[in-house]
Write a protein that holds these residues in place. Structure first.
Motif, PDB file in Angstrom:
ATOM      1  N   GLN A  70       0.827  -1.205   0.000  1.00  8.82           N
ATOM      2  CA  GLN A  70       0.000   0.000   0.000  1.00  8.82           C
ATOM      3  C   GLN A  70       0.859   1.252   0.000  1.00  8.82           C
ATOM      4  O   GLN A  70       0.573   2.234  -0.686  1.00  8.82           O
ATOM      5  CB  GLN A  70      -0.920  -0.007   1.211  1.00  8.82           C
ATOM      6  CG  GLN A  70      -1.916   1.156   1.235  1.00  8.82           C
ATOM      7  CD  GLN A  70      -2.902   1.128   0.072  1.00  8.82           C
ATOM      8  OE1 GLN A  70      -3.666   0.184  -0.068  1.00  8.82           O
ATOM      9  NE2 GLN A  70      -2.860   2.160  -0.766  1.00  8.82           N
ATOM     10  N   ARG A  71       1.949   1.223   0.765  1.00  3.22           N
ATOM     11  CA  ARG A  71       2.843   2.383   0.796  1.00  3.22           C
ATOM     12  C   ARG A  71       3.544   2.572  -0.548  1.00  3.22           C
ATOM     13  O   ARG A  71       3.757   3.704  -0.994  1.00  3.22           O
ATOM     14  CB  ARG A  71       3.871   2.231   1.921  1.00  3.22           C
ATOM     15  CG  ARG A  71       3.302   2.606   3.295  1.00  3.22           C
ATOM     16  CD  ARG A  71       4.343   2.503   4.394  1.00  3.22           C
ATOM     17  NE  ARG A  71       4.626   1.109   4.719  1.00  3.22           N
ATOM     18  CZ  ARG A  71       5.828   0.627   4.984  1.00  3.22           C
ATOM     19  NH1 ARG A  71       6.883   1.424   4.954  1.00  3.22           N
ATOM     20  NH2 ARG A  71       6.004  -0.646   5.293  1.00  3.22           N
ATOM     21  N   VAL A  72       3.887   1.463  -1.192  1.00  2.00           N
ATOM     22  CA  VAL A  72       4.493   1.556  -2.525  1.00  2.00           C
ATOM     23  C   VAL A  72       3.505   2.197  -3.496  1.00  2.00           C
ATOM     24  O   VAL A  72       3.855   3.101  -4.267  1.00  2.00           O
ATOM     25  CB  VAL A  72       4.911   0.156  -3.037  1.00  2.00           C
ATOM     26  CG1 VAL A  72       5.272   0.210  -4.525  1.00  2.00           C
ATOM     27  CG2 VAL A  72       6.086  -0.379  -2.225  1.00  2.00           C
ATOM     28  N   GLN A  73       2.267   1.741  -3.459  1.00  2.00           N
ATOM     29  CA  GLN A  73       1.254   2.290  -4.358  1.00  2.00           C
ATOM     30  C   GLN A  73       1.023   3.780  -4.082  1.00  2.00           C
ATOM     31  O   GLN A  73       0.936   4.586  -5.016  1.00  2.00           O
ATOM     32  CB  GLN A  73      -0.057   1.521  -4.194  1.00  2.00           C
ATOM     33  CG  GLN A  73      -1.158   1.982  -5.151  1.00  2.00           C
ATOM     34  CD  GLN A  73      -2.436   1.161  -4.999  1.00  2.00           C
ATOM     35  OE1 GLN A  73      -2.480   0.207  -4.236  1.00  2.00           O
ATOM     36  NE2 GLN A  73      -3.466   1.529  -5.726  1.00  2.00           N
ATOM     37  N   ASN A  74       0.920   4.151  -2.812  1.00  2.00           N
ATOM     38  CA  ASN A  74       0.718   5.559  -2.472  1.00  2.00           C
ATOM     39  C   ASN A  74       1.880   6.427  -2.941  1.00  2.00           C
ATOM     40  O   ASN A  74       1.688   7.552  -3.412  1.00  2.00           O
ATOM     41  CB  ASN A  74       0.543   5.720  -0.953  1.00  2.00           C
ATOM     42  CG  ASN A  74      -0.766   5.147  -0.458  1.00  2.00           C
ATOM     43  OD1 ASN A  74      -1.705   4.942  -1.221  1.00  2.00           O
ATOM     44  ND2 ASN A  74      -0.835   4.870   0.843  1.00  2.00           N
ATOM     45  N   THR A  75       3.078   5.889  -2.813  1.00  4.13           N
ATOM     46  CA  THR A  75       4.260   6.642  -3.234  1.00  4.13           C
ATOM     47  C   THR A  75       4.286   6.808  -4.748  1.00  4.13           C
ATOM     48  O   THR A  75       4.607   7.895  -5.264  1.00  4.13           O
ATOM     49  CB  THR A  75       5.540   5.930  -2.755  1.00  4.13           C
ATOM     50  OG1 THR A  75       5.488   5.782  -1.318  1.00  4.13           O
ATOM     51  CG2 THR A  75       6.778   6.726  -3.135  1.00  4.13           C
ATOM     52  N   LEU A  76       3.920   5.759  -5.472  1.00  3.28           N
ATOM     53  CA  LEU A  76       3.888   5.840  -6.945  1.00  3.28           C
ATOM     54  C   LEU A  76       2.819   6.820  -7.417  1.00  3.28           C
ATOM     55  O   LEU A  76       2.973   7.471  -8.456  1.00  3.28           O
ATOM     56  CB  LEU A  76       3.636   4.453  -7.537  1.00  3.28           C
ATOM     57  CG  LEU A  76       4.768   3.427  -7.366  1.00  3.28           C
ATOM     58  CD1 LEU A  76       4.317   2.061  -7.887  1.00  3.28           C
ATOM     59  CD2 LEU A  76       6.021   3.889  -8.092  1.00  3.28           C
ATOM     60  N   ASN A  77       1.744   6.943  -6.654  1.00  2.12           N
ATOM     61  CA  ASN A  77       0.647   7.836  -7.047  1.00  2.12           C
ATOM     62  C   ASN A  77       0.838   9.270  -6.545  1.00  2.12           C
ATOM     63  O   ASN A  77      -0.012  10.135  -6.791  1.00  2.12           O
ATOM     64  CB  ASN A  77      -0.685   7.305  -6.494  1.00  2.12           C
ATOM     65  CG  ASN A  77      -1.101   6.015  -7.169  1.00  2.12           C
ATOM     66  OD1 ASN A  77      -0.672   5.723  -8.291  1.00  2.12           O
ATOM     67  ND2 ASN A  77      -1.925   5.227  -6.493  1.00  2.12           N
ATOM     68  N   ALA A  78       1.939   9.512  -5.843  1.00  3.99           N
ATOM     69  CA  ALA A  78       2.141  10.817  -5.216  1.00  3.99           C
ATOM     70  C   ALA A  78       2.202  11.943  -6.243  1.00  3.99           C
ATOM     71  O   ALA A  78       1.774  13.068  -5.967  1.00  3.99           O
ATOM     72  CB  ALA A  78       3.410  10.807  -4.371  1.00  3.99           C
ATOM     73  N   GLN A  79       2.742  11.652  -7.426  1.00  2.00           N
ATOM     74  CA  GLN A  79       2.813  12.691  -8.452  1.00  2.00           C
ATOM     75  C   GLN A  79       1.449  12.978  -9.065  1.00  2.00           C
ATOM     76  O   GLN A  79       1.196  14.076  -9.552  1.00  2.00           O
ATOM     77  CB  GLN A  79       3.792  12.257  -9.551  1.00  2.00           C
ATOM     78  CG  GLN A  79       5.228  12.109  -9.098  1.00  2.00           C
ATOM     79  CD  GLN A  79       5.813  13.429  -8.595  1.00  2.00           C
ATOM     80  OE1 GLN A  79       5.584  14.476  -9.186  1.00  2.00           O
ATOM     81  NE2 GLN A  79       6.557  13.371  -7.498  1.00  2.00           N
ATOM     82  N   ARG A  80       0.564  12.001  -9.009  1.00  3.19           N
ATOM     83  CA  ARG A  80      -0.769  12.145  -9.610  1.00  3.19           C
ATOM     84  C   ARG A  80      -1.780  12.758  -8.655  1.00  3.19           C
ATOM     85  O   ARG A  80      -2.566  13.631  -9.033  1.00  3.19           O
ATOM     86  CB  ARG A  80      -1.268  10.761 -10.049  1.00  3.19           C
ATOM     87  CG  ARG A  80      -2.612  10.776 -10.764  1.00  3.19           C
ATOM     88  CD  ARG A  80      -3.190   9.364 -10.840  1.00  3.19           C
ATOM     89  NE  ARG A  80      -3.589   8.873  -9.516  1.00  3.19           N
ATOM     90  CZ  ARG A  80      -3.955   7.617  -9.266  1.00  3.19           C
ATOM     91  NH1 ARG A  80      -3.937   6.710 -10.241  1.00  3.19           N
ATOM     92  NH2 ARG A  80      -4.315   7.258  -8.035  1.00  3.19           N
TER      93      ARG A  80
END
Length: 1013
Positions: free
Chosen positions: A642-652
């Motif tokens: 979940q943290r990986v996904q949140n980090t990847l979506n941080a720019q969006r």
């Protein structure tokens, strides 16, 4: 869990379109639309909070012309502007819901100094103290003084007609303005300076600007026509400030007109001032200060007129509340010898009297005053308890430093109610001041309020700050009641409510002061300059056809937003909530420790004040989402995926938490703020709290784990130091570490190691049972050396030499086992790990503490962590153990040692930021120690070296780290021979080695050399 946070404060369409058009124009400055930047500029040093649409940082006058010319087109006629300098206003002077024009970032040059004619030409954004730095070599200074002089800009001083200490002699800012250059609302430029009356007959003689011609001729005619009314209506005060100075645009005999007098004090409501030509005052050849102590504040007030009559240059007063707060602050160490207690008496008031001028004049005035004071003390008259004289310039500046800090010190008052600015700059005729203040105090006492008082009694100006809690709705209502009462009281005594700091939101009191007819003239002048009410609208007056003022005493305050944060959350983040906007962290000087991240970026988001403001909004938004922040702080992180996904979506996905993170990760964690800030705002503390929560949702960078794990891994790496160094120090590894982890210039482990250096030495082989068996009377001969990770593993030679110094002093060193301190984990927000590490170390150190043997550490930052962060996190579980700094321990040791004869050795000491702000007397302690060893030590006052623990080793910080080193350290080091340089902080020595090319000695190493001579 930590949710995505949205602020919902999007830009209005017309502003968004305007900013887009501005970006496409020839405008070269910065345009900042970030919510964080807007929030930081939404407050000043007042209780008000107005969120602007965006912040513009023009690089030159042309940028301002472009911005206003574009706004003059039909599509953007609703866009408004407010010019801003240091942001030190106490009544919302430059706050706006429109666009901020911040001239402090780029337009801060001293353009020309003409020493022969005694004037200077400057841009509006230059800081007052920076200007005086430039003038000092020429033998001049810009004399209007103010408590915020190290961050207030000349443009701000002009716009508020600022003055302060010594104004009876030195005058107000308007008395020193020779000419101004301004940009008008249509984007045209207007130059103003004194004009002979005869020139006004022909508009072409006064300006080549058509709008300027109209302004000059109309204002000149109106003010001449209304001359008698103006003379009769305007209060007769040294500190008179109307907003639009109708009285002084004409000289006394009506032969000269100067529109600059209208612009000076106009608070940016008429034009944007870009340049000023100012006259200068020669530096006095002699100065003397007399600090007079009284049995009451009233005695000090009533004694002041006689001091003015003694032709003093300055008479400043502070009450017991300010004095007591100063005693608890870092500033007191510098003035305690200058304001000594009177045996058997309580000092409840203080007058600071300065004489400045040529030597003979000053000596005569001083001798005369001393004779009078001595007689008054002997007769018990006037409440005078005693006095002290100093003629040492640095000491005089220290006294003023304490007085200037008084504003901020009041914010350190305990409790929810804090002394605040809203009626703090009233002015009355000086001869009426004591009676006026007695009535003022009766008003406040009638509301059962606490308050602090200080100010310029020679000019009839006293700063009174009642203590209110702006998070309490009833206290906010009380602010209005008191404000109205004080406004009426000042009129009764022939004074003004705004005697020094400008009107700001207090424009509503204008009609009662000036009368309807003259107030109408003020409105007409505003309409001439700014017919659509677009320059700092809502302040001073509005054009007649535009309705009532936008802002008044009841306008939106910070407390309106802060009270949305639950009390228990406010209590968990006291440093966030206590910031009062004083802005001392904006100090311009690169030689001041606070705040390095602001100094190197020029971005107010990267400052303690900025960070506190962003955190308050973060807490408010979390509450709006129904999140219990205190419970969140104890929660576990989300799963890795979940943290990986949140980090990847941080720019969006927009998340306001990212803006807070951007601000906080720029902090060096030097802790200068926790010592130098008047209200002790500790950014590293709430930074760690934020990191702890933020990384529950997002992935941590790899370098954080590297830093947090360094203390645990060092003993393992030191088992094979050469292999470790080879693996980490070769070019390929360094490239990989930089690219993969973001870490640069990591130091090499010591070879030989500390263990190898001390192999077989008596200090090794710690045995608690053996130490406990030592008789009580013999334990004073032992010294327990507390290890830290940096010196023990990266500079083991220093630890060895400390042990040798202990032996040289006839004592027995014992090297305690290495125990992680935990500071690196705290800096990176691993709070659970830090708490466990701290408790483990505290348990061990408390056990050792029972031996009654002194424990001494070498690195200041680590030793002070035991006192500060340990106490904060562990509370009562910390115990009572004490680890002394080396200088603290040595001060006690040398009492029993004979002093060495002078050896002709000289050294210069460079302090660690944390050390110099948390322990401001450290320089004096080292100086005393070196004198005992027969050497002379000089301490230098510098800003941050740029390393600050591991900050300078992180690749993203490298350029800023280098820039900070170049600001003050580099040039100072270049003037001193390398063997004379002493640096107590490990990180500072590392920085010197990296950028100056040599490794400086620690003071302990120099002392060992001296002891061996």
């Amino acid at each position: 869990m930590l949710p995505l946070l949205s602020h919902q404060q999007t830009l209005e369409p017309v502003y968004l379109a305007y900013l887009d058009a501005l970006e496409q124009s020839e405008y070269s400055g910065d345009i900042d639309k970030r919510y964080s930047a807007r929030l930081v500029q939404a407050t000043d040093n007042s209780v008000y909070q107005f969120l602007p649409q965006a912040v513009l940082y023009p690089k030159n006058q042309q940028d301002i012309q472009i911005a206003l010319t574009l706004a003059a087109t039909d599509a953007f006629r609703s866009v408004t502007f407010s010019a801003r300098g240091g942001g030190t206003g106490t009544n919302g002077q430059s706050l706006t819901h429109g666009l901020i024009l911040d001239v402090s970032r780029y337009m801060n040059r001293v353009l020309e100094v003409n020493a022969e004619q005694g004037w200077v030409r400057v841009e509006a954004g230059v800081v007052k103290d920076a200007l005086n730095d430039a003038l000092r070599p020429h033998g001049f200074f810009f004399s209007p003084d103010l408590s915020t002089s190290n961050r207030a800009t000349i443009g701000g001083m002009i716009n508020t007609d600022a003055s302060g200490a010594g104004s009876l002699v030195y005058g107000k800012t308007s008395d020193h303005v020779l000419a101004l250059r301004s940009v008008l609302i249509d984007g045209s430029v207007l130059d103003t300076q004194p004009l002979d009356a005869g020139l006004l007959c022909n508009p072409d003689n006064v300006s080549d600007n058509p709008l300027g011609q109209k302004l000059i001729s109309t204002v000149a005619a109106v003010c001449r026509e209304k001359r008698t009314q103006i003379e009769n209506q305007f209060p007769k005060l040294n500190r008179f400030l109307t907003g639009y100075d109708l009285k002084h645009v004409w000289n006394d005999n009506l032969t000269q007109f100067d529109l600059s007098r209208i612009l000076t004090g106009s608070e940016g409501t008429l034009a944007v001032i870009t340049e000023a030509k100012l006259n200068l005052t020669p530096l006095p050849t002699e100065r003397a200060m007399v600090n007079i102590k009284y049995d009451s504040f009233q005695s000090a007030l009533r004694h002041a007129p006689s001091l003015v009559a003694a032709r003093a240059t300055v008479v400043e007063t502070v009450d017991s509340k300010v004095l007591n707060l100063a005693r608890e602050d870092i500033v007191w160490h510098s003035v305690s010898d200058l304001i000594q207690e009177v045996p058997g008496k309580v000092i409840d008031g203080l007058n600071m009297v300065e004489f400045a001028g040529d030597t003979v004049e000053v000596e005569q005035k001083l001798a005369s005053l001393e004779a009078v004071l001595t007689e008054q003390i002997s007769k018990g008259e006037c409440g005078v308890l005693g006095y002290q004289v100093t003629q040492d310039k640095p000491s005089i500046e220290k006294i003023y430093g304490m007085r200037k800090k008084a504003v901020g010190l009041l914010g350190a008052t305990k409790g929810r109610r804090k002394p605040i600015a809203f009626a703090e700059d009233t002015a009355v005729p000086p001869e009426k001041l004591a009676d006026y203040i007695m009535e003022f105090r009766a008003v406040l006492d009638g509301h059962n309020l606490q308050y602090g008082m200080f100010g310029h009694v020679d000019a009839g100006v006293l700063h009174v700050r009642p203590a209110l809690d702006m998070c309490d709705v009833e206290d906010e209502k009380l602010l209005r009641v008191i404000s109205d009462q004080v406004a009426a009281l000042t009129l009764k005594y022939g004074g003004l409510m705004w005697g020094e700091h400008g009107k700001g939101v207090r424009g509503e009191y204008g009609p009662s002061v000036f009368g309807n007819e003259l107030y109408g003239v003020l409105q007409d002048i505003k309409g001439l300059f700014d017919p659509d009410n677009r320059l700092n609208p809502g302040k001073l007056v509005a054009p007649k056809h535009t309705g009532a003022l936008y802002y008044d005493i009841d306008s939106a305050k910070r407390g309106k937003f802060d009270r949305q944060i639950p009390i228990e959350v406010r209590d968990a983040f006291p440093d966030v909530m206590n910031c009062n906007g004083n802005g001392l962290c904006f100090n311009y000087s690169s030689y001041s420790p606070m705040c390095p991240s602001f100094k190197v970026t020029g971005d107010r988001v990267q400052s303690p004040k900025g960070r506190a403001g962003l955190m308050r909004e973060w807490l408010r938004l979390l509450e709006a989402e129904g999140v219990d922040v205190n419970a969140l702080a104890k929660a576990k992180p989300l799963g890795l995926l979940q943290r990986v996904q949140n980090t990847l979506n941080a720019q969006r996905d927009y998340d306001y938490s990212h803006e807070v993170m951007e601000s906080l990760k720029g902090c060096l964690a030097c802790k200068a703020c926790s010592g130098q800030c008047p209200v002790k705002v500790d950014v590293p503390k709430f930074r760690a709290q934020f990191f702890n929560i933020y990384y529950q949702r997002y992935l941590r960078p790899a370098k954080d784990y590297l830093v947090a794990g360094i203390e645990d891994s060092l003993p393992l790496m030191a088992a094979a130091p050469r292999l470790t160094n080879f693996a980490a120090q070769n070019p390929l590894s360094q490239w990989v570490i930089k690219k993969a982890i973001g870490y640069v210039d990591a130091p090499a482990l010591s070879v030989p190691t500390l263990k190898q250096r001390l192999d077989g030495h008596a200090s090794r082989g710690y045995d608690l049972a053996a130490l406990q068996a030592i008789p009580e009377e013999a334990r004073s001969q032992f010294v327990l050396v507390v290890q830290d990770p940096f010196n023990s593993f990266y500079d083991s030679g220093l630890v060895l030499r400390f042990i040798q110094l202990i032996e040289k002093l006839g004592l027995k060193p014992v090297l305690l086992p290495y125990k992680p301190n935990g500071k690196p984990t705290h800096i990176k927000g691993f709070l659970d790990k830090f708490a466990k590490t701290a408790q483990s170390s505290a348990d061990f150190l408390n056990q050792v503490h029972k031996l009654g043997m002194p424990m001494v550490g070498i690195d200041p930052a680590l030793v002070l962590c035991y006192r500060d962060e340990y106490r904060e996190v562990l509370g009562a579980n910390r115990g009572n153990f004490e680890v002394k700094l080396a200088n603290e321990w040595l001060l006690n040791v040398i009492k029993d040692l004979p002093a060495k004869a002078a050896q002709g050795k000289q050294y210069t000491w460079f302090s660690h930021c944390t050390e110099s702000t948390a322990k401001p007397n450290t320089a004096n302690e080292w100086t005393k120690i070196f004198a005992h060893f027969g050497a002379k030590l000089t301490a230098v006052n510098l800003g941050c070296c740029g390393m600050a623990g591991t900050y300078g080793h992180e690749a993203e910080n490298l350029e800023r780290s280098k820039a900070l080193f170049e600001m003050s350290w580099q040039q100072t080091l270049a003037k001193i021979e390398q063997p004379q340089v002493l640096v107590s902080g490990y990180s500072c020595r590392t920085q010197v080695k990296r950028f100056a090319g040599y490794k400086p000695k620690h003071p302990l190493e120099a002392l060992l050399e001296l002891a061996n001579i």
